[in-house]
Design a protein around this motif. Sequence first.
Motif, PDB file in Angstrom:
ATOM      1  N   VAL A 156       1.088  -0.977  -0.302  1.00  0.00           N
ATOM      2  CA  VAL A 156      -0.059  -0.092   0.107  1.00  0.00           C
ATOM      3  C   VAL A 156       0.691   1.291  -0.237  1.00  0.00           C
ATOM      4  O   VAL A 156       1.903   1.412   0.448  1.00  0.00           O
ATOM      5  N   SER A 157       0.042   2.377  -0.770  1.00  0.00           N
ATOM      6  CA  SER A 157       1.372   3.386  -1.112  1.00  0.00           C
ATOM      7  C   SER A 157       0.394   4.811  -1.249  1.00  0.00           C
ATOM      8  O   SER A 157      -0.301   5.028  -1.492  1.00  0.00           O
ATOM      9  N   GLU A 158       0.877   5.960  -0.217  1.00  0.00           N
ATOM     10  CA  GLU A 158       0.542   6.828  -0.313  1.00  0.00           C
ATOM     11  C   GLU A 158       1.074   7.906  -1.464  1.00  0.00           C
ATOM     12  O   GLU A 158       2.347   8.014  -1.617  1.00  0.00           O
ATOM     13  N   ARG A 159       0.887   8.162  -2.475  1.00  0.00           N
ATOM     14  CA  ARG A 159       1.732   8.965  -4.010  1.00  0.00           C
ATOM     15  C   ARG A 159       2.092  10.097  -3.647  1.00  0.00           C
ATOM     16  O   ARG A 159       2.574  10.596  -4.049  1.00  0.00           O
ATOM     17  N   ALA A 160       1.290  10.992  -3.139  1.00  0.00           N
ATOM     18  CA  ALA A 160       1.495  12.273  -2.885  1.00  0.00           C
ATOM     19  C   ALA A 160       2.691  12.228  -0.994  1.00  0.00           C
ATOM     20  O   ALA A 160       3.715  13.326  -1.834  1.00  0.00           O
ATOM     21  N   PHE A 161       2.620  11.855  -0.485  1.00  0.00           N
ATOM     22  CA  PHE A 161       3.934  11.043   0.174  1.00  0.00           C
ATOM     23  C   PHE A 161       5.333  10.373  -0.132  1.00  0.00           C
ATOM     24  O   PHE A 161       6.132  11.372  -0.001  1.00  0.00           O
ATOM     25  N   GLN A 162       4.842   9.959  -1.459  1.00  0.00           N
ATOM     26  CA  GLN A 162       6.163   9.399  -1.236  1.00  0.00           C
ATOM     27  C   GLN A 162       6.752  10.165  -2.692  1.00  0.00           C
ATOM     28  O   GLN A 162       7.788  10.222  -3.450  1.00  0.00           O
ATOM     29  N   ALA A 163       6.349  10.983  -3.870  1.00  0.00           N
ATOM     30  CA  ALA A 163       6.332  11.328  -4.557  1.00  0.00           C
ATOM     31  C   ALA A 163       6.075  12.999  -4.579  1.00  0.00           C
ATOM     32  O   ALA A 163       7.145  13.510  -5.703  1.00  0.00           O
ATOM     33  N   GLU A 164       5.430  13.436  -4.139  1.00  0.00           N
ATOM     34  CA  GLU A 164       5.588  14.894  -4.182  1.00  0.00           C
ATOM     35  C   GLU A 164       5.264  15.997  -2.513  1.00  0.00           C
ATOM     36  O   GLU A 164       5.757  17.169  -3.113  1.00  0.00           O
ATOM     37  N   ARG A 165       6.735  15.378  -1.902  1.00  0.00           N
ATOM     38  CA  ARG A 165       6.563  15.515  -0.832  1.00  0.00           C
ATOM     39  C   ARG A 165       8.390  15.858  -1.089  1.00  0.00           C
ATOM     40  O   ARG A 165       9.120  14.409  -1.610  1.00  0.00           O
ATOM     41  N   ALA A 166       9.352  16.278  -0.324  1.00  0.00           N
ATOM     42  CA  ALA A 166      10.369  15.911  -0.464  1.00  0.00           C
ATOM     43  C   ALA A 166      11.188  15.009   0.574  1.00  0.00           C
ATOM     44  O   ALA A 166      10.978  14.675   1.335  1.00  0.00           O
ATOM     45  N   GLY A 167      12.609  14.153  -0.735  1.00  0.00           N
ATOM     46  CA  GLY A 167      12.980  12.813   0.093  1.00  0.00           C
ATOM     47  C   GLY A 167      12.822  12.102  -0.236  1.00  0.00           C
ATOM     48  O   GLY A 167      12.490  12.046  -1.398  1.00  0.00           O
ATOM     49  N   GLN A 168      12.792  10.433  -0.154  1.00  0.00           N
ATOM     50  CA  GLN A 168      12.819   9.727  -0.769  1.00  0.00           C
ATOM     51  C   GLN A 168      11.252   9.122  -0.371  1.00  0.00           C
ATOM     52  O   GLN A 168      10.919   9.890   0.459  1.00  0.00           O
TER      53      GLN A 168
END
Length: 281
Positions: A156-168
Amino acid sequence: MKLLRHGPRGQEKPGMLAADGTIRDLSAHVADIGGDVISDAGLAKLAKIDPASLPEVAAGTRLGACVAGTGKFICIGLNYADHAAESGLAVPPEPVVFMKATSAICGPNDDIIIPRTSEKTDWEVELAVIIGKHAKYVSEADALDYVAGYAVANDVSERAFQAERAGQWTKGKSCDNFGQLGPWLVTRDEVADPQNLSMWLTVNGEKVQNGSTTTMVYGVAHVISYLSQFMSLHPGDVISTGTPPGVGMGMKPPRYLKAGDVVELGVERLGQQRQDVIADA
């Protein structure tokens, strides 16, 4: 064999699936499913036990994650060419490696919990590999000898946390209940070829993922060998090997999970999962 863990969260007991589909308790023989129990020698001992001789566990008992004591939950990103394409990304020249917090691990039918500020919680059916013995600098030819077994995973993945926030990617992958694992650890002798397993996922009964491990870019043996060049792998470590196309992020328009949804998923020979989607309190 199909090994499992049953009971309330944090109090799981070891078990085994009998041929008739009933769950049998292994508590009299081993403390848990992990560590030396999933070594070649440990599995050989369990294989001598007749499941019919074990106490039956009540139907409907909760299943926990199928392995205990996981030190590392390692994930491989963009490992299906068709999934990379739907994500608008190139197939990577080497496996993309990221970690998922072990605190995300939960039972196969435990709820998917949407984080408070989430807008883009997504699904990913994956083949999980469970390591059975210490592996370091392993050759690809020998890599599968280090596998205790295989399981279904929902990355399960939260895409905004994953790709739209700074970092990894880690913070988009590690929320509580973002790592359903099981129902069973299916020992490697029951999976002749991990590169020939069909896999699927539905949301509210609609099939959205329908793929096969045949389309993996980097197969299981390669991934184990590759990882072992950078870090030791230990018994109970889990490698989630990537997802086929059909994730919500790749839809046009994108589609994400909401409270009240039901997710079901499975991998051939490894069983299936069912999760209710709820909002975090």
